[in-house]
Design an enzyme around this catalytic site. Structure first.
Site, PDB file in Angstrom:
ATOM      1  N   ASP A  19       0.820  -1.208   0.000  1.00  0.00           N
ATOM      2  CA  ASP A  19       0.000   0.000   0.000  1.00  0.00           C
ATOM      3  C   ASP A  19       0.857   1.263   0.000  1.00  0.00           C
ATOM      4  O   ASP A  19       1.489   1.599   0.994  1.00  0.00           O
ATOM      5  CB  ASP A  19      -0.919   0.000   1.224  1.00  0.00           C
ATOM      6  CG  ASP A  19      -1.971   1.100   1.170  1.00  0.00           C
ATOM      7  OD1 ASP A  19      -1.972   1.870   0.199  1.00  0.00           O
ATOM      8  OD2 ASP A  19      -2.793   1.179   2.094  1.00  0.00           O
ATOM      9  N   ASP A  70      -1.375   5.623  -6.723  1.00  0.00           N
ATOM     10  CA  ASP A  70      -1.759   4.793  -5.575  1.00  0.00           C
ATOM     11  C   ASP A  70      -1.900   3.335  -5.983  1.00  0.00           C
ATOM     12  O   ASP A  70      -2.593   3.017  -6.950  1.00  0.00           O
ATOM     13  CB  ASP A  70      -3.072   5.309  -4.991  1.00  0.00           C
ATOM     14  CG  ASP A  70      -3.478   4.550  -3.740  1.00  0.00           C
ATOM     15  OD1 ASP A  70      -2.605   4.321  -2.877  1.00  0.00           O
ATOM     16  OD2 ASP A  70      -4.659   4.188  -3.619  1.00  0.00           O
TER      17      ASP A  70
END
Length: 481
Positions: free
Chosen positions: A163, A361
């Site tokens: 992440d 992201d």
């Protein structure tokens, strides 16, 4: 007397032409080919029993500090009746993810600190959002790509969510007051000789957004926008990479109380730009990952200190003074069929208050653009696909097609334009994706009313994304998994 002809205009024109050829992006084809048949086959393979085995073949890493990277479907098999049900579940989780990132940005801009623990010790949850193989993680739960990581000494091998939108690393720990289901056994701190709790006065403890001191032991809490959270002791541990190289004294959360949608993974590796992220703690000068197709059993790598490939399309990274976690890229435009669209610069710009901008992201699937920018992109793409049979919209997607009678189609190219003049052309399969196994395909971008735009992992698939932390650039190398 013969007239003297100056050669300076000619030399100037020649030099200008050479300089121009170096700064302008290479010619982008107007169309790209989408292999419809191959895409539909992959949607069916997701539910095939033969696809449940992990593929351990992958290109050798260029760095010894690497993790194996996998898609979630190889770690935790889909439990849906068909591909459309799986798609709708993925998109539902993606909405929560995008909202959580915006919520975290809003808190930072408004100067609202995350709430500490209550005096009685109960957590108050706030909504926020070396090298190893990487796996896709969208079949069940939060997180779409997993890395195989060794925790402790001797190392316990577990799958961790990758992440870039988070900083705090954590793993589920015994004894569990509340632990969700994961693929590997729960990590047992008592079996590790390198496990060491952090005290409340340490720099790592003070860097947490949410913390509490109990008997001079640092406790942490991290919560996410979908309601998931982890609570436990903040400790240091040894982390081991794929080739047995290891780093010691990495601050991680040892979660004894964990809930949410992290089904399959044992925890999370935070790759953000904050002080507690994994790259920051190992003082990495760079890191890169390549995300395999989300429905693939293949794997790739997450690598540290391996540098940016020479052939990569590079772009400047921008820091947000209000929030240091996110990786903002200086995206200035979008093009369709090689033509730059007319988009208000403000819709892509990070302003002086820390609002707006575009981040890269790994945890968000679908690229979000502010409504005006999205409308320009969607309209230009729709104008170039008038000959394709249309289909009803699906969830986030308002531009869909019925390609059931076709083996392949030509679609307009879609490209990102950066402030340095370079341009990244996306493969057709990264923006026209199947949403069922019957031939319905959709344009995989979505509008947002939020200020934050996001380049998601669907658009990153098959591309090695390299973050040069020393030079503040990000590089994109297509077909480099």
């Amino acid at each position: 007397m013969a007239e003297r002809v100056s050669i300076f205009p000619v030399l100037f024109a020649l030099c200008f032409s050479i300089a121009l050829s170096r700064t302008l992006p290479p010619h982008t084809p107007k169309t790209a080919v989408l292999d419809v048949s191959a895409s539909i086959r992959k949607t069916l393979d997701v539910f095939s029993p033969d696809s449940a085995q992990l593929d351990h073949t992958f290109s050798p890493p260029s760095s010894s500090l690497s993790f194996r990277l996998h898609s979630r479907s190889t770690v935790h098999r889909a439990q849906y009746r068909d591909y459309k049900s799986l798609t709708l579940a993925r998109l539902g989780r993606d909405v929560a993810r995008a909202k959580s990132l915006q919520a975290r940005l809003d808190l930072a801009i408004n100067g609202i600190a995350a709430t500490d623990l209550e005096p009685d010790g109960d957590m108050v949850f706030e909504e926020e959002a070396l090298r190893a193989p990487v796996i896709s993680g969208t079949s069940q739960g939060s997180g779409e790509y997993f890395s195989r990581v060794g925790i402790g000494r001797p190392p316990s091998q577990v799958y961790m969510v990758l992440d870039t939108g988070s900083d705090v690393n954590w793993v589920q720990c015994a004894p569990c007051a509340d632990c969700y289901q994961q693929t590997d056994p729960i990590y047992e701190p008592s079996s590790s000789t390198s496990f060491s709790p952090l005290t409340c006065e340490t720099k790592q403890c003070k860097s947490l957004d949410v913390s509490m001191c109990r008997n001079n032991t640092c406790l942490y809490e991290v919560s996410y926008g979908d309601g998931s959270y982890t609570v436990g002791d903040f400790v240091t541990e040894t982390v081991t990479f794929a080739d047995t190289a290891s780093v010691s004294d990495i601050a991680i959360g040892c979660g004894h109380n964990n809930e949410g949608l992290f089904v399959g993974a044992a925890g999370l590796i935070g790759l953000g730009a904050g002080a507690l992220s994994f790259p920051s703690q190992i003082n990495a000068s760079s890191f890169s990952y390549c995300l395999v197709d989300r429905d693939s059993d293949n794997s790739s790598t997450l690598e540290f200190n391996s540098g940016t490939p020479y052939e990569a399309v590079t772009a400047p990274l921008i820091r947000n003074s209000k929030l240091d976690t996110f990786y903002y890229v200086d995206l200035t435009g979008l093009s369709v069929s090689g033509e730059l669209l007319s988009i208000p610069p403000s819709s892509l710009r990070l302003d002086g208050t820390g609002d707006g901008g575009v981040i890269v992201d790994s945890g968000t699937a679908v690229t979000r653009l502010q409504s005006k920018a999205y409308a320009s992109l969607r309209d230009a793409f729709a104008n170039g696909t008038k000959s394709l049979p249309s289909a009803s919209g699906v969830a986030l997607f308002d531009t869909c097609f019925d390609l059931s009678s076709m083996k392949s189609v030509e679609v307009p190219t879609v490209s990102f334009r950066f402030s340095n003049g370079k341009e990244l052309a996306l493969p057709a399969k990264n923006y026209v994706i199947p949403v069922d196994s019957n031939g319905t395909f959709c344009f995989a971008f979505a509008p947002t009313e939020s200020s934050l735009s996001i380049i998601g992992n669907v658009q990153q698939q098959g591309t090695r994304v390299s973050f040069d932390l020393a030079k503040s650039t990000v590089g994109f190398s297509p077909n480099s998994c």
